[in-house]
Design a protein around this motif. Structure first.
Motif, PDB file in Angstrom:
ATOM      1  N   TRP B  34      -0.288   6.156  10.112  1.00 18.88           N
ATOM      2  CA  TRP B  34      -0.244   7.123   9.019  1.00 18.88           C
ATOM      3  C   TRP B  34       0.004   6.358   7.724  1.00 18.88           C
ATOM      4  O   TRP B  34       0.949   5.572   7.614  1.00 18.88           O
ATOM      5  CB  TRP B  34       0.871   8.145   9.215  1.00 18.88           C
ATOM      6  N   TYR B  35      -0.852   6.637   6.729  1.00 19.63           N
ATOM      7  CA  TYR B  35      -0.713   6.048   5.404  1.00 19.63           C
ATOM      8  C   TYR B  35      -0.593   7.170   4.381  1.00 19.63           C
ATOM      9  O   TYR B  35      -1.059   8.287   4.590  1.00 19.63           O
ATOM     10  CB  TYR B  35      -1.957   5.237   5.025  1.00 19.63           C
ATOM     11  N   ARG B  36      -0.035   6.813   3.238  1.00 18.55           N
ATOM     12  CA  ARG B  36      -0.142   7.682   2.081  1.00 18.55           C
ATOM     13  C   ARG B  36      -0.846   6.906   0.975  1.00 18.55           C
ATOM     14  O   ARG B  36      -0.678   5.681   0.857  1.00 18.55           O
ATOM     15  CB  ARG B  36       1.206   8.210   1.611  1.00 18.55           C
ATOM     16  N   GLN B  37      -1.640   7.635   0.197  1.00 18.15           N
ATOM     17  CA  GLN B  37      -2.426   7.021  -0.866  1.00 18.15           C
ATOM     18  C   GLN B  37      -2.021   7.664  -2.174  1.00 18.15           C
ATOM     19  O   GLN B  37      -2.162   8.875  -2.357  1.00 18.15           O
ATOM     20  CB  GLN B  37      -3.923   7.225  -0.613  1.00 18.15           C
ATOM     21  N   ASP B  38      -1.520   6.856  -3.078  1.00 20.67           N
ATOM     22  CA  ASP B  38      -1.088   7.346  -4.383  1.00 20.67           C
ATOM     23  C   ASP B  38      -1.760   6.527  -5.477  1.00 20.67           C
ATOM     24  O   ASP B  38      -1.968   5.313  -5.303  1.00 20.67           O
ATOM     25  CB  ASP B  38       0.436   7.228  -4.521  1.00 20.67           C
ATOM     26  N   ILE B  46       3.181   4.395   6.513  1.00 25.74           N
ATOM     27  CA  ILE B  46       4.386   5.207   6.707  1.00 25.74           C
ATOM     28  C   ILE B  46       4.990   4.907   8.081  1.00 25.74           C
ATOM     29  O   ILE B  46       6.133   4.456   8.190  1.00 25.74           O
ATOM     30  CB  ILE B  46       4.055   6.707   6.595  1.00 25.74           C
ATOM     31  N   TYR B  64      10.013  10.975   6.621  1.00 25.40           N
ATOM     32  CA  TYR B  64       8.956  11.315   7.573  1.00 25.40           C
ATOM     33  C   TYR B  64       9.404  11.014   8.996  1.00 25.40           C
ATOM     34  O   TYR B  64      10.164  10.087   9.230  1.00 25.40           O
ATOM     35  CB  TYR B  64       7.684  10.499   7.300  1.00 25.40           C
ATOM     36  N   GLN B  85       6.753  13.469  -2.250  1.00 22.24           N
ATOM     37  CA  GLN B  85       5.858  13.353  -1.100  1.00 22.24           C
ATOM     38  C   GLN B  85       4.481  13.957  -1.366  1.00 22.24           C
ATOM     39  O   GLN B  85       3.626  13.993  -0.473  1.00 22.24           O
ATOM     40  CB  GLN B  85       6.492  13.991   0.136  1.00 22.24           C
ATOM     41  N   SER B  87       0.971  13.700  -2.149  1.00 23.34           N
ATOM     42  CA  SER B  87       0.126  12.537  -1.925  1.00 23.34           C
ATOM     43  C   SER B  87      -1.087  12.950  -1.103  1.00 23.34           C
ATOM     44  O   SER B  87      -1.217  14.100  -0.682  1.00 23.34           O
ATOM     45  CB  SER B  87       0.927  11.457  -1.172  1.00 23.34           C
ATOM     46  N   TYR B  89      -2.661  11.936   2.471  1.00 27.54           N
ATOM     47  CA  TYR B  89      -2.239  11.269   3.703  1.00 27.54           C
ATOM     48  C   TYR B  89      -3.467  10.961   4.552  1.00 27.54           C
ATOM     49  O   TYR B  89      -4.301  11.828   4.816  1.00 27.54           O
ATOM     50  CB  TYR B  89      -1.262  12.157   4.470  1.00 27.54           C
ATOM     51  N   ARG B 111      -4.617  16.414   1.714  1.00 27.91           N
ATOM     52  CA  ARG B 111      -4.035  16.443   0.365  1.00 27.91           C
ATOM     53  C   ARG B 111      -2.859  17.395   0.360  1.00 27.91           C
ATOM     54  O   ARG B 111      -3.033  18.596   0.556  1.00 27.91           O
ATOM     55  CB  ARG B 111      -5.086  16.877  -0.652  1.00 27.91           C
TER      56      ARG B 111
END
Lengths: 111, 115
Positions: B34-38, B46, B64, B85, B87, B89, B111
């Motif tokens: 799992w990644y988050r992209q900002d 994550i 998380y 949070q 972001s 994902y 999103r």
């Protein structure tokens, strides 16, 4: 520590011009490096990896261990190349299960 | 063969609410992420899993939790959502870490907006 640096957040070129997206890394050992691309409203996908020494969609990237770089190049940019590009590194340090991504470069190819 | 799918595609939460994001892959891959992209931050890991029943922390695990009860599913939970949070994902999976089968395949993203 493993680190990937993409110094340019944004890069804009005209169609037909050469393009180079820079990627520098810090890693003590033999890294594996990748370029991932994300086109508008699409998912990330692998573009190429240094081990394969391949050319995908006209893009090439050479691993330069002396300069710790893995720049992505294309001699003649096309409008469809506009996308977000991520350089990524994988190595045994910290576990080879993980990729470390750079912050990305948004490439815009203008007509 | 759907590859990697994520549900939901969009979600709006209020601060303090909880939710679970589901990632599913039908490629029999061992590894899931799992990644988050900002904006300006790129992709940050994550949590990840190297097999059914295993999970491990990534770069930004706080706030998380994850579970991998079945090999094909990797759930990401937010117990008490915070505006930080907000972001996009992304889930990803990979068959193995051996060269030739180590390409990461990504889902379409979720999103999430936390008000």
């Amino acid at each position: 520590a493993q680190r990937v640096t993409q110094p340019e957040k944004l890069l804009s070129v005209f169609k037909g011009a050469p393009v180079e997206l820079k990627c520098n890394y810090s890693y003590s050992g033999s890294p594996e490096l990748f370029w991932y691309v994300q086109y508008s409203r699409q998912r990330l996908q692998l573009l190429l990896r240094h081990i394969s020494r391949e050319s995908i969609k006209g893009f090439t990237a050479d691993l330069n261990k002396g300069e710790t770089s893995f720049h992505l190049k294309k001699p003649f940019a096309q409008e469809e190349d506009s996308a977000m590009y991520y350089c990524a590194l994988r190595g045994p340090q910290g576990g080879s299960e993980k990729l470390v991504f750079g912050k990305g470069t948004k490439l815009t190819v203008n007509p | 063969n759907a590859g990697v799918t994520q549900t939901p595609k969009f979600r709006v939460l209020k601060t303090g609410q909880s939710m679970t994001l589901l990632c599913a892959q039908d490629m029999n891959h061992e590894y899931m992420y799992w990644y988050r992209q900002d904006p300006g931050m790129g992709l940050r890991l994550i949590h990840y899993s190297v097999g059914e029943g295993t999970t491990a922390k990534g770069e930004v695990p706080d706030g998380y939790n994850v579970s991998r009860l079945k090999k094909q599913n990797f759930l990401l939970g937010l117990e008490s959502a915070a505006p930080s949070q907000t972001s996009v994902y992304f889930c990803a999976s990979r068959q193995s870490t051996r060269r030739g089968t180590d390409t990461q395949y990504f889902g379409p993203g979720t999103r999430l907006t936390v008000l």
